[in-house]
Design a protein around this motif. Sequence first.
Motif, PDB file in Angstrom:
ATOM      1  N   SER A 115       0.961  -1.155   0.050  1.00  0.00           N
ATOM      2  CA  SER A 115      -0.117  -0.093   0.160  1.00  0.00           C
ATOM      3  C   SER A 115       0.943   1.441  -0.028  1.00  0.00           C
ATOM      4  O   SER A 115       1.889   1.481   0.484  1.00  0.00           O
ATOM      5  CB  SER A 115      -0.841  -0.049   1.221  1.00  0.00           C
ATOM      6  N   ARG A 116       0.239   2.397  -0.425  1.00  0.00           N
ATOM      7  CA  ARG A 116       1.115   3.592  -0.496  1.00  0.00           C
ATOM      8  C   ARG A 116       0.540   4.157   0.843  1.00  0.00           C
ATOM      9  O   ARG A 116      -0.703   4.537   1.173  1.00  0.00           O
ATOM     10  CB  ARG A 116       0.510   4.673  -1.518  1.00  0.00           C
ATOM     11  N   PRO A 117       1.598   4.417   1.698  1.00  0.00           N
ATOM     12  CA  PRO A 117       1.028   4.818   3.180  1.00  0.00           C
ATOM     13  C   PRO A 117       0.473   6.016   3.278  1.00  0.00           C
ATOM     14  O   PRO A 117       0.560   6.923   2.773  1.00  0.00           O
ATOM     15  CB  PRO A 117       2.444   5.066   3.861  1.00  0.00           C
ATOM     16  N   GLY A 118      -1.054   5.570   4.079  1.00  0.00           N
ATOM     17  CA  GLY A 118      -1.723   6.822   4.238  1.00  0.00           C
ATOM     18  C   GLY A 118      -2.633   7.238   2.993  1.00  0.00           C
ATOM     19  O   GLY A 118      -3.388   8.300   3.335  1.00  0.00           O
ATOM     20  N   ASP A 119      -2.310   6.851   2.035  1.00  0.00           N
ATOM     21  CA  ASP A 119      -3.082   7.511   0.785  1.00  0.00           C
ATOM     22  C   ASP A 119      -4.343   6.756   0.395  1.00  0.00           C
ATOM     23  O   ASP A 119      -3.927   5.810  -0.586  1.00  0.00           O
ATOM     24  CB  ASP A 119      -2.101   7.568  -0.242  1.00  0.00           C
ATOM     25  N   VAL A 120      -5.449   6.956   1.061  1.00  0.00           N
ATOM     26  CA  VAL A 120      -6.555   6.091   0.641  1.00  0.00           C
ATOM     27  C   VAL A 120      -7.080   6.136  -1.030  1.00  0.00           C
ATOM     28  O   VAL A 120      -7.533   5.241  -1.545  1.00  0.00           O
ATOM     29  CB  VAL A 120      -7.805   6.446   1.532  1.00  0.00           C
ATOM     30  N   ALA A 121      -6.739   7.294  -1.210  1.00  0.00           N
ATOM     31  CA  ALA A 121      -7.341   7.565  -2.590  1.00  0.00           C
ATOM     32  C   ALA A 121      -6.484   6.897  -3.696  1.00  0.00           C
ATOM     33  O   ALA A 121      -6.874   6.311  -4.756  1.00  0.00           O
ATOM     34  CB  ALA A 121      -7.254   9.047  -3.165  1.00  0.00           C
ATOM     35  N   TYR A 148      -0.232  -0.821   6.740  1.00  0.00           N
ATOM     36  CA  TYR A 148      -0.237  -1.376   8.373  1.00  0.00           C
ATOM     37  C   TYR A 148       0.633  -0.423   8.948  1.00  0.00           C
ATOM     38  O   TYR A 148       1.956  -0.861   9.193  1.00  0.00           O
ATOM     39  CB  TYR A 148      -0.130  -2.712   8.392  1.00  0.00           C
ATOM     40  N   ASP A 149       0.542   0.700   9.509  1.00  0.00           N
ATOM     41  CA  ASP A 149       1.194   1.503  10.141  1.00  0.00           C
ATOM     42  C   ASP A 149       0.024   2.346  10.903  1.00  0.00           C
ATOM     43  O   ASP A 149      -0.529   3.493  10.440  1.00  0.00           O
ATOM     44  CB  ASP A 149       2.166   2.561   9.283  1.00  0.00           C
ATOM     45  N   LEU A 150       0.202   1.915  12.314  1.00  0.00           N
ATOM     46  CA  LEU A 150      -1.138   2.439  13.017  1.00  0.00           C
ATOM     47  C   LEU A 150      -0.750   3.948  13.448  1.00  0.00           C
ATOM     48  O   LEU A 150      -1.999   4.628  13.849  1.00  0.00           O
ATOM     49  CB  LEU A 150      -1.217   1.661  14.356  1.00  0.00           C
ATOM     50  N   ALA A 159       5.927  -8.977   0.283  1.00  0.00           N
ATOM     51  CA  ALA A 159       7.281  -9.177   1.080  1.00  0.00           C
ATOM     52  C   ALA A 159       8.118  -7.801   0.792  1.00  0.00           C
ATOM     53  O   ALA A 159       8.334  -7.170  -0.401  1.00  0.00           O
ATOM     54  CB  ALA A 159       7.749 -10.391   0.574  1.00  0.00           C
ATOM     55  N   GLY A 160       8.677  -7.767   1.955  1.00  0.00           N
ATOM     56  CA  GLY A 160       9.561  -6.545   1.872  1.00  0.00           C
ATOM     57  C   GLY A 160       9.547  -5.617   3.036  1.00  0.00           C
ATOM     58  O   GLY A 160       8.463  -5.819   3.890  1.00  0.00           O
ATOM     59  N   PRO A 161      10.502  -4.806   3.311  1.00  0.00           N
ATOM     60  CA  PRO A 161      10.287  -4.043   4.532  1.00  0.00           C
ATOM     61  C   PRO A 161       9.403  -2.679   4.449  1.00  0.00           C
ATOM     62  O   PRO A 161       9.429  -2.250   3.237  1.00  0.00           O
ATOM     63  CB  PRO A 161      11.986  -3.466   4.731  1.00  0.00           C
ATOM     64  N   ARG A 162       8.906  -2.468   5.632  1.00  0.00           N
ATOM     65  CA  ARG A 162       7.885  -1.399   5.711  1.00  0.00           C
ATOM     66  C   ARG A 162       8.279  -0.841   7.201  1.00  0.00           C
ATOM     67  O   ARG A 162       8.979  -1.531   7.990  1.00  0.00           O
ATOM     68  CB  ARG A 162       6.716  -1.788   5.885  1.00  0.00           C
ATOM     69  N   PRO A 163       7.806   0.148   7.482  1.00  0.00           N
ATOM     70  CA  PRO A 163       7.886   0.987   8.883  1.00  0.00           C
ATOM     71  C   PRO A 163       7.674  -0.138  10.086  1.00  0.00           C
ATOM     72  O   PRO A 163       6.374  -0.406  10.201  1.00  0.00           O
ATOM     73  CB  PRO A 163       6.987   1.955   8.866  1.00  0.00           C
ATOM     74  N   GLY A 164       8.637  -0.624  10.563  1.00  0.00           N
ATOM     75  CA  GLY A 164       8.299  -1.447  11.579  1.00  0.00           C
ATOM     76  C   GLY A 164       8.197  -3.115  11.638  1.00  0.00           C
ATOM     77  O   GLY A 164       8.087  -3.617  12.485  1.00  0.00           O
ATOM     78  N   TRP A 165       8.199  -3.377  10.198  1.00  0.00           N
ATOM     79  CA  TRP A 165       7.942  -4.758   9.928  1.00  0.00           C
ATOM     80  C   TRP A 165       8.355  -5.126   8.745  1.00  0.00           C
ATOM     81  O   TRP A 165       8.492  -4.056   7.566  1.00  0.00           O
ATOM     82  CB  TRP A 165       6.288  -5.250  10.226  1.00  0.00           C
ATOM     83  N   THR A 166       8.636  -6.527   8.266  1.00  0.00           N
ATOM     84  CA  THR A 166       8.937  -6.885   7.002  1.00  0.00           C
ATOM     85  C   THR A 166       7.712  -8.033   6.692  1.00  0.00           C
ATOM     86  O   THR A 166       7.930  -8.967   7.352  1.00  0.00           O
ATOM     87  CB  THR A 166      10.269  -7.313   6.854  1.00  0.00           C
TER      88      THR A 166
END
Length: 253
Positions: A16-22, A53-55, A204-211
């Motif tokens: 997902s593109r973080p935070g960009d619902v549109a 998934y970044d709360l 698969a791949g790194p994201r903020p706080g998780w992979t």
Amino acid sequence: MPPVADLTIAVAETASRPGDVAANARTTAELARRAAAAGARLLVLPELSLVGYDLDLLDRDEAWVLPDDARLDPIRAAAAETDVAVVVGAAVREAGGPRLASIVLRDGRETVAPKQHLHGAERERFVPADAPAPPFALDGWRVGLGICFDAAVPRHAQAVADAGAELYAVSALYVTGEERRLDVHMAARAQDHRMFVALANHAAGPRPGWTSCGLSGVWAPDATRVPAPDAGAGLRVARLSAAALAPRAPAVA
């Protein structure tokens, strides 16, 4: 009455593109069209696919989805155009409280199916569902939904199966180190209840706080993996055999 015809479905292993619902809604619409071109009647996306998934992103109002949210119009249009049922993950503000939910878009209708078994910091931000959402009908099949930790709690899948589901569609985030856990959860839910289980995990791949560990796919009622060829853009498409659905034994108290 059990289904008499096979069902083709797609699971999307996407980032997902973080935070960009549109933007994520537009991507989902493209995936729905690609899934339809591959013959799928159902498309399942990962947990919180519309925001990522970044709360911490949920501190921003625009990260939340509202009833009749216009940003979901591209998905609505694609679902209507293709006749594909689309299951997306979202943080939803509704009358019952803030929900971590799946939203089913199909036939011009939308259903919010909140997560029942919240995990970790999710409990600080969301109100859990009291029970699983009722399965919905699709081409003679009944499709029940779970979100990540729901699938780790056997009674959730039991309730979905007791409600008549032949397919348990799970949107999730499983991370590196949880590969075996992922496979055991999905295979056990399938074999215990003689139903198919589909999993859409984040790419698969790194994201903020998780992979994420990836490994999206479909499990048959005998707990084996169903072949799910890559259809491009993170889509895996599988044909579910109605003949593989064995009669269920009565639940034992």
